[in-house]
Design a protein around this motif. Structure first.
Motif, PDB file in Angstrom:
ATOM      1  N   PRO A  84       0.868  -1.173   0.021  1.00 63.38           N
ATOM      2  CA  PRO A  84       0.218   0.104   0.087  1.00 63.38           C
ATOM      3  C   PRO A  84       0.891   1.216  -0.005  1.00 63.38           C
ATOM      4  O   PRO A  84       0.424   2.329  -0.706  1.00 63.38           O
ATOM      5  N   SER A  85       1.993   1.333   0.591  1.00 64.85           N
ATOM      6  CA  SER A  85       2.866   2.598   0.610  1.00 64.85           C
ATOM      7  C   SER A  85       3.246   2.735  -0.687  1.00 64.85           C
ATOM      8  O   SER A  85       3.552   4.077  -1.208  1.00 64.85           O
ATOM      9  N   VAL A  86       3.696   1.785  -1.491  1.00 66.95           N
ATOM     10  CA  VAL A  86       4.201   2.067  -3.063  1.00 66.95           C
ATOM     11  C   VAL A  86       3.000   2.570  -3.740  1.00 66.95           C
ATOM     12  O   VAL A  86       3.108   3.605  -4.432  1.00 66.95           O
ATOM     13  N   ILE A  87       1.751   2.063  -3.414  1.00 70.11           N
ATOM     14  CA  ILE A  87       0.664   2.630  -4.456  1.00 70.11           C
ATOM     15  C   ILE A  87       0.283   4.123  -3.880  1.00 70.11           C
ATOM     16  O   ILE A  87      -0.036   5.114  -4.696  1.00 70.11           O
ATOM     17  N   ALA A 332       8.420   6.949  -3.461  1.00 71.34           N
ATOM     18  CA  ALA A 332       8.249   5.409  -2.943  1.00 71.34           C
ATOM     19  C   ALA A 332       9.740   5.391  -2.384  1.00 71.34           C
ATOM     20  O   ALA A 332       9.881   4.688  -1.162  1.00 71.34           O
ATOM     21  N   ALA A 333      10.615   6.381  -2.576  1.00 71.53           N
ATOM     22  CA  ALA A 333      11.913   6.017  -1.899  1.00 71.53           C
ATOM     23  C   ALA A 333      11.746   6.527  -0.399  1.00 71.53           C
ATOM     24  O   ALA A 333      12.348   6.377   0.266  1.00 71.53           O
ATOM     25  N   LEU A 334      10.883   7.618  -0.331  1.00 68.11           N
ATOM     26  CA  LEU A 334      10.780   8.250   0.996  1.00 68.11           C
ATOM     27  C   LEU A 334       9.988   7.382   1.731  1.00 68.11           C
ATOM     28  O   LEU A 334      10.308   7.350   2.971  1.00 68.11           O
ATOM     29  N   THR A 335       9.066   6.680   1.236  1.00 67.46           N
ATOM     30  CA  THR A 335       8.496   5.494   2.053  1.00 67.46           C
ATOM     31  C   THR A 335       9.218   4.487   2.609  1.00 67.46           C
ATOM     32  O   THR A 335       8.907   3.819   3.685  1.00 67.46           O
ATOM     33  N   HIS A 336      10.404   4.117   1.881  1.00 69.80           N
ATOM     34  CA  HIS A 336      11.391   3.142   2.470  1.00 69.80           C
ATOM     35  C   HIS A 336      12.121   3.415   4.038  1.00 69.80           C
ATOM     36  O   HIS A 336      12.273   2.751   4.655  1.00 69.80           O
ATOM     37  N   ILE A 337      11.861   4.858   4.393  1.00 63.16           N
ATOM     38  CA  ILE A 337      12.405   5.148   5.447  1.00 63.16           C
ATOM     39  C   ILE A 337      11.577   4.294   6.591  1.00 63.16           C
ATOM     40  O   ILE A 337      12.136   4.006   7.777  1.00 63.16           O
ATOM     41  N   GLY A 338      10.211   4.339   6.293  1.00 63.95           N
ATOM     42  CA  GLY A 338       9.266   3.754   7.353  1.00 63.95           C
ATOM     43  C   GLY A 338       8.180   4.610   7.713  1.00 63.95           C
ATOM     44  O   GLY A 338       7.638   5.408   6.456  1.00 63.95           O
ATOM     45  N   PRO A 339       7.250   4.778   8.590  1.00 61.60           N
ATOM     46  CA  PRO A 339       6.010   5.296   8.859  1.00 61.60           C
ATOM     47  C   PRO A 339       6.500   6.747   8.663  1.00 61.60           C
ATOM     48  O   PRO A 339       5.669   7.705   8.159  1.00 61.60           O
ATOM     49  N   VAL A 340       7.723   7.325   9.152  1.00 62.71           N
ATOM     50  CA  VAL A 340       8.137   8.827   9.164  1.00 62.71           C
ATOM     51  C   VAL A 340       7.946   9.112   7.494  1.00 62.71           C
ATOM     52  O   VAL A 340       7.591  10.115   7.268  1.00 62.71           O
ATOM     53  N   GLY A 341       8.742   8.320   6.715  1.00 65.27           N
ATOM     54  CA  GLY A 341       8.642   8.557   5.429  1.00 65.27           C
ATOM     55  C   GLY A 341       7.299   8.631   4.676  1.00 65.27           C
ATOM     56  O   GLY A 341       7.079   9.434   3.880  1.00 65.27           O
ATOM     57  N   VAL A 342       6.398   7.713   5.122  1.00 63.94           N
ATOM     58  CA  VAL A 342       5.155   7.731   4.724  1.00 63.94           C
ATOM     59  C   VAL A 342       4.427   9.118   5.079  1.00 63.94           C
ATOM     60  O   VAL A 342       3.733   9.784   4.349  1.00 63.94           O
ATOM     61  N   TRP A 343       4.498   9.606   6.312  1.00 65.49           N
ATOM     62  CA  TRP A 343       3.858  10.843   6.594  1.00 65.49           C
ATOM     63  C   TRP A 343       4.725  12.082   6.036  1.00 65.49           C
ATOM     64  O   TRP A 343       4.169  12.940   5.531  1.00 65.49           O
ATOM     65  N   ILE A 344       5.919  11.880   5.673  1.00 68.28           N
ATOM     66  CA  ILE A 344       6.598  13.155   4.935  1.00 68.28           C
ATOM     67  C   ILE A 344       5.837  13.052   3.639  1.00 68.28           C
ATOM     68  O   ILE A 344       5.715  14.460   3.087  1.00 68.28           O
TER      69      ILE A 344
END
Length: 500
Positions: A84-87, A332-344
């Motif tokens: 889901p984070s990639v989508i 997508a690269a930012l979401t690899h950081i984790g939940p913090v990346g998703v929020w960013i």
């Protein structure tokens, strides 16, 4: 982040993309009938919204292409490739690019923005194996090139045919083409219905892909009814808001549209989109509509292409997929950081949307001013007005008269020059004849002199020969005289001897 919360956020973001797709692509169906006055702007978007809603329930072929065709849901060993984070990252890339092109009034492809964002996010998030390149080529790239050309050619031929059928008779002041305005209401409705069957399904496919990636739906199955209904209402609501900036470009920025042209363009667009939806092609309705509008403009007599706006639109088509892919890949690269990346990603994307919305308020375009104030210089296809055509005809007649006068003067001058040339030729012929006579006389005199000279030479030779003969005769006479003397002497001696 809680997986269920992430799925809810992604679904909400997908529905928001569906909403932006609605107002971004409203112009595909309603720009030309509004531009020709066949229907009022508000009535047009209301009709388009209803038909988009209906069309979304008619087919799910395109949704299946998006959910299990372009992006591989799972790897060969059964593992989940797309999360889901990639989508989420892909949707963010599509939405940001969609809103940016909406701000610029550029009719780019929402479909290609979605595919580009998903592809960029999938490659960064799961590797190159996450993309089914064969399906991408067959269902997206080839139709992206072929559909606008086919729709444009069809609209060109249909416009030619419409004007040929309704052409002016010799006793008719003006051809009757008012029926095309009524026809436009039905043809634009066909386009709106076709738009619902194609574009709404792309969001259905995204939500289905999210549910599959979160193990909330079995892989390979189609969208649930609640997904179909929510996507249908989202795109209908977006359509009702009206994408007035893009409608202005599509309705009057590409060509000054007349009812026969609008009818031809809409029928061509609707036919192409419905055929593509039936075949499962994830087609760009914007590209098809733009190609039809340009084709219908060129099909009218006196059209001329303005490559500036056409180039602007083509540039938007060309850069939509890679630009959205880059934004999706970064997200997508930012979401690899984790939940913090998703929020960013969420906060940055929402901030970008807010900035674009605030900028758009500086120059608001609504149903009241969408069709006013479009400069002629921005037209991709320019159709001269009746006044311009009459002025051009008068200028052509004036130029023809001037050319005729110049031709007459040139012909008279050429005729005079020809007469002079003939007189000079006759004088030259007379002089040549005199010269030939003089040459013949000189030749005769020369021959006569030559004959005299020859006779003199022969006379001289004869005189020389006569002189030689006379000298020989003298010698012979002297010899004869000497012989005679000798004979007399001998006779005398004989006689003398005999006397003795």
């Amino acid at each position: 982040m809680d997986p269920f919360l992430l799925v809810v956020i992604v679904i909400a973001l997908a529905l928001f993309f569906d909403f932006t797709n609605g107002f971004h692509d409203t112009a595909n169906a309603m720009a030309t009938p509004v531009a020709t006055g066949a229907i009022k702007p508000k009535n047009a978007v209301t009709l388009a919204a209803v038909l988009n809603l209906v069309g979304a329930f008619l087919s799910t072929e395109v949704a299946m292409t998006v959910s299990k065709g372009i992006i591989n849901e799972s790897s060969s060993n059964g593992g989940i490739l797309i999360t889901p984070s990639v989508i989420l990252a892909g949707l963010m890339g599509a939405i940001v690019w969609n809103l940016l092109t909406w701000l610029l009034g550029l009719p780019s492809s929402s479909s290609h923005a979605l595919f580009g964002g998903l592809i960029g996010a999938a490659i960064v998030g799961a590797g190159f194996s996450a993309v089914n390149y064969g399906t991408l080529l067959e269902k997206v790239l080839i139709p992206a090139v072929a559909a606008p050309l086919i729709a444009g050619a069809t609209a060109f031929c249909a416009t030619k045919l419409a004007y040929r059928i309704t052409r002016r008779n010799s006793n008719q002041i003006s051809p009757k083409r008012g029926g095309f305005k009524i026809g436009q209401i039905f043809s634009s409705s066909l386009v709106a219905l076709a738009h619902g069957t194609n574009d709404a399904q792309k969001t259905m496919g995204i939500i289905t892909l999210v549910l599959v990636s979160a193990n909330m739906q079995e892989a390979g199955t189609g969208p649930h009814f609640w997904v179909i209904a929510s996507c249908a209402f989202a795109i209908a609501l977006g359509t009702y808001t009206g994408g007035w900036r893009i409608m202005r470009t599509m309705g009057t920025g590409l060509t000054e549209v007349k009812p026969p042209q609008g009818f031809a363009a809409e029928v061509s667009t609707g036919a192409a989109i419905l055929a593509s939806s039936h075949l499962g092609f994830a087609l760009s309705t914007t590209q098809v509509a733009s190609g039809s509008v340009v084709g219908s403009g060129l099909g009218r007599k006196g059209a001329g292409v303005r490559w500036r706006t056409a180039g602007k639109i083509a540039t938007g088509w060309l850069f939509t997929l890679p630009a959205a892919a880059i934004i999706g890949g970064i997200a997508a690269a930012l979401t690899h950081i984790g939940p913090v990346g998703v929020w960013i990603v969420l906060i940055t994307g929402l901030a970008a949307m807010l900035v674009i919305f605030l900028i758009s308020l500086r120059n608001s375009v609504t149903h009241e001013n969408a069709m006013r104030g479009v400069e002629v210089s921005s037209a991709a296809v320019h159709i001269p007005t009746k006044k311009e055509r009459r002025s051009a005809a008068r200028a052509l007649r004036r130029e023809a008269r001037e050319a005729h006068e110049h031709a007459k003067a040139a012909a008279a001058k050429a005729k005079s020059e020809a007469r002079k040339a003939r007189r000079a030729a006759r004088a030259a012929t007379h002089a040549s004849r005199i010269a030939r006579k003089a040459a013949a006389a000189e030749l005769r005199e020369a021959r006569r002199a030559q004959d005299i000279e020859e006779a003199a030479r022969l006379s001289f030779i004869a005189a020389v020969d006569s002189q030689a003969a006379a000298e020989e005769s003298d010698v012979a006479a002297r010899e004869a005289e000497r012989a005679a003397k000798e004979a007399r002497k001998g006779r005398d001696r004989v006689e003398s001897k005999q006397g003795k």
